[in-house]
Design a protein around this motif. Sequence first.
Motif, PDB file in Angstrom:
ATOM      1  N   ASN A 291       5.761  14.689 -15.791  1.00  0.00           N
ATOM      2  CA  ASN A 291       6.173  13.743 -14.764  1.00  0.00           C
ATOM      3  C   ASN A 291       5.110  12.658 -14.562  1.00  0.00           C
ATOM      4  O   ASN A 291       5.426  11.481 -14.417  1.00  0.00           O
ATOM      5  CB  ASN A 291       6.390  14.527 -13.466  1.00  0.00           C
ATOM      6  CG  ASN A 291       7.163  13.755 -12.428  1.00  0.00           C
ATOM      7  OD1 ASN A 291       8.116  13.064 -12.763  1.00  0.00           O
ATOM      8  ND2 ASN A 291       6.745  13.860 -11.177  1.00  0.00           N
ATOM      9  N   ILE A 292       3.853  13.096 -14.588  1.00  0.00           N
ATOM     10  CA  ILE A 292       2.755  12.133 -14.438  1.00  0.00           C
ATOM     11  C   ILE A 292       2.714  11.193 -15.637  1.00  0.00           C
ATOM     12  O   ILE A 292       2.660   9.966 -15.493  1.00  0.00           O
ATOM     13  CB  ILE A 292       1.406  12.878 -14.305  1.00  0.00           C
ATOM     14  CG1 ILE A 292       1.385  13.698 -13.010  1.00  0.00           C
ATOM     15  CG2 ILE A 292       0.254  11.882 -14.337  1.00  0.00           C
ATOM     16  CD1 ILE A 292       0.180  14.603 -12.872  1.00  0.00           C
ATOM     17  N   ALA A 293       2.798  11.788 -16.829  1.00  0.00           N
ATOM     18  CA  ALA A 293       2.690  10.978 -18.046  1.00  0.00           C
ATOM     19  C   ALA A 293       3.744   9.873 -18.069  1.00  0.00           C
ATOM     20  O   ALA A 293       3.459   8.731 -18.437  1.00  0.00           O
ATOM     21  CB  ALA A 293       2.820  11.864 -19.280  1.00  0.00           C
ATOM     22  N   CYS A 294       4.969  10.209 -17.648  1.00  0.00           N
ATOM     23  CA  CYS A 294       6.054   9.220 -17.677  1.00  0.00           C
ATOM     24  C   CYS A 294       5.778   8.051 -16.741  1.00  0.00           C
ATOM     25  O   CYS A 294       6.295   6.953 -16.946  1.00  0.00           O
ATOM     26  CB  CYS A 294       7.382   9.872 -17.290  1.00  0.00           C
ATOM     27  SG  CYS A 294       7.965  11.049 -18.499  1.00  0.00           S
ATOM     28  N   GLY A 295       4.975   8.282 -15.714  1.00  0.00           N
ATOM     29  CA  GLY A 295       4.731   7.221 -14.743  1.00  0.00           C
ATOM     30  C   GLY A 295       3.555   6.323 -15.078  1.00  0.00           C
ATOM     31  O   GLY A 295       3.466   5.199 -14.581  1.00  0.00           O
TER      32      GLY A 295
ATOM     33  N   MET B  19       4.923   4.600 -11.258  1.00  0.00           N
ATOM     34  CA  MET B  19       5.137   5.491 -10.118  1.00  0.00           C
ATOM     35  C   MET B  19       5.312   6.912 -10.625  1.00  0.00           C
ATOM     36  O   MET B  19       6.053   7.152 -11.577  1.00  0.00           O
ATOM     37  CB  MET B  19       6.387   5.011  -9.379  1.00  0.00           C
ATOM     38  CG  MET B  19       7.183   6.112  -8.717  1.00  0.00           C
ATOM     39  SD  MET B  19       6.580   6.462  -7.077  1.00  0.00           S
ATOM     40  CE  MET B  19       8.059   6.955  -6.242  1.00  0.00           C
ATOM     41  N   VAL B  20       4.614   7.821  -9.990  1.00  0.00           N
ATOM     42  CA  VAL B  20       4.814   9.234 -10.285  1.00  0.00           C
ATOM     43  C   VAL B  20       5.439   9.849  -9.044  1.00  0.00           C
ATOM     44  O   VAL B  20       4.765  10.029  -8.034  1.00  0.00           O
ATOM     45  CB  VAL B  20       3.487   9.931 -10.627  1.00  0.00           C
ATOM     46  CG1 VAL B  20       3.711  11.422 -10.826  1.00  0.00           C
ATOM     47  CG2 VAL B  20       2.860   9.308 -11.858  1.00  0.00           C
ATOM     48  N   PRO B  21       6.742  10.117  -9.081  1.00  0.00           N
ATOM     49  CA  PRO B  21       7.395  10.610  -7.867  1.00  0.00           C
ATOM     50  C   PRO B  21       7.020  12.048  -7.566  1.00  0.00           C
ATOM     51  O   PRO B  21       6.591  12.796  -8.444  1.00  0.00           O
ATOM     52  CB  PRO B  21       8.883  10.492  -8.205  1.00  0.00           C
ATOM     53  CG  PRO B  21       8.958  10.535  -9.685  1.00  0.00           C
ATOM     54  CD  PRO B  21       7.667   9.981 -10.209  1.00  0.00           C
TER      55      PRO B  21
END
Lengths: 310, 351
Positions: A143-147, A79-81
Amino acid sequence: MIVKVDNLVKRYKELIALDHFSMEVREGEILGLLGPNGCGKTTAINCILSLLSFDKGEVEVLGKKMTPDAYDIKRQIGMVPQEVAVFENLTVKENIDYFCGLYIDDRSLRREYVEEAIDFVELKDYIGFYPKKLSGGLKRRLNIACGIVHKPRLIFLDEPTVAVDAQSRNFILEGIKKLNREGSTIIYTTHYLEEAEMLCNRIVIMDNGKSLVSGTNQELKAMITTTEKIIVRFSQDDDGIMERIGDIPHVIEVTEEDGDYIIKFENGINNISNLLEFIMENNLIYTKLYSQLPTLNDVFLELTGKGLRD
Amino acid sequence: MKTLLRNCIYQGKNVYRDMGFLFWGLIYPIILVSFFYIAFSGISNIGLEDIDIGMERENPISAILETIDMVNIVEVPRKDANRNLAEGNIDGFIDEDLNILVNDSGINQTMIKGIVEQIKQMNSLNRPMENYDFEANYIADRDQEANGILVIFYSLIGMVSTYSVFAGIETVSLAQGNLTNIGARLNITPLKKKDFLFAGIIVALAFNLLANGLLLLFIEFVLKMNLLREARYSLALIILGNIFGVSLGIFIGASNKQSIGVKTMFAIASTLFLSFLSGLMSPDIKIILDKNLPILGRINPLAIIGNSLYRVNLLGNTKDVGVGMALLTLYSIILIFGAYMFLRRRNYDSI
Ligand SMILES: Nc1ncnc2c1ncn2[C@@H]1O[C@H](COP(=O)(O)OP(=O)(O)OP(=O)(O)O)[C@@H](O)[C@H]1O
Ligand SMILES: [Mg+2]
């Protein structure tokens, strides 16, 4: 169906954020959840993921009922919040590695995945940076990478490209397509028509907490009566011209915008020649004339009576 | 186990790189203790240093004085006495006829006079000098007075032992989807909330114990005050203080929706206030409260830690320590249970 949402109702006190919202996602597709600000996209995602409780309805993810402790389902989700959610005192690389490690135990595989994710969002030059030292756009990329770092089977992206510059945005959209080719199913919320059009196999259009329609780009456009738009500009004004244009066969609506006449047609194949004939008969001189296929905005406009563009 | 370790490492990094933690956990206590040390140094010194008495080599009472622990005999010829007094090398000078020379008037000088008077009396009564317990009658008195000041330092150590409260607040905030974006994000990963919290608690305890250790080293080696003479009880009390602190932090973190900053300020204010009641700032407060509202000192967790440290280390009294420890444990259990109830209620509506 990899995700099945049935008649979700979510209230925030008086406000009804989701009003019998339903949606289905097929394995392997990129589904766009398209709608204006505040229509309930984030609320829908959060309800699907059991982050929020809801008042009514049912959610199935990966064939099972989704609950807050459905860890076997969560293992396969990314999930990318919408809001950046990273550890402020961990570096770019540590953040990505931390989130990857919540899914991937094998150390060498994890290292490989982390490298790939860093390449995916082009943060190679920033791996030692703390988030507060990153610009807004770079932070969103982190943020995208972490998701997505753990290559999940199902990925939710909530407006991931807001505040990202055009070049990086295209790079990210390409990356999402690549993830999809490698087998991930994608659910992508956005209020950008262009993104939905270029990225998504199927689109769900949302407004006021309801899903209005869903289908492929073509299917959606086929649903509306407008099949062609012709934009024309004349060199001089002519009283009552709008009414007379309206008499041309298949015209359903004529509007004026900054001196341009926007003529909408339903069906008909000779719309341009009919219009040219009209122009000659009336001795008009045109300075601009072109034809357009309907856009998603027209779909939205026809469905809701308002445009999606801000 | 692997999950726990990874979470400890990353949460640990996240905490120790935070300037707020470094300040409140480590620097602030050192500043406070230094401040108190300077403010009370005139008084506290006497509690810690020996009384230097000057006399000539042949003085017959030197043998008696040597048996008193807190007295330090300095050999000074009569003619140099005044100079040594002026330079502060000795607190007082006693000549062969038991006349006293002093240059100051303070507790040490009073003490010397008292001791000499006693010797004179015993001489006139022809009593054997060896039977008289100077330690018990004079030195203990003097220590009592200085010890009032030491209450402050024990209160301070007690207070900072509960500073695991900050990391406790932080970890519960990061775990909660309705408090931070990270919390929301973690809620959709397979990581169980209790694993994250458990790692956070370990990190909080480890860091604060480390910070406490550094403070104690600072007190011992920089300020040269020997406060913790009874190591085992002291360690147990400090560890319990840490556990109480982290429980309090988790409770504060879970019980409301304020920002981490607001919660941290609340934690600082409440521990400071409770420490104030237990004698931090001024021992008089403690004395007044002990007289008029003794129950407060027995239930105030900060007072329990501070007083127990004081009693165990200075008075060698371990009688009531067990009760205090049990109470601290009870508080911690209640706080954790309360926090658990809050967290459970929120479990579903995570945002
Ligand atoms: N925690 C909340 N409490 C009360 N109302 C809320 C809350 N979160 C969202 N809302 C309201 O619910 C509605 C839907 O919000 P939501 O965030 O789902 O919209 P969105 O489609 O994601 O919008 P955007 O494109 O701006 O992200 C909005 O009217 C919003 O004001
Ligand atoms: Mg949103």
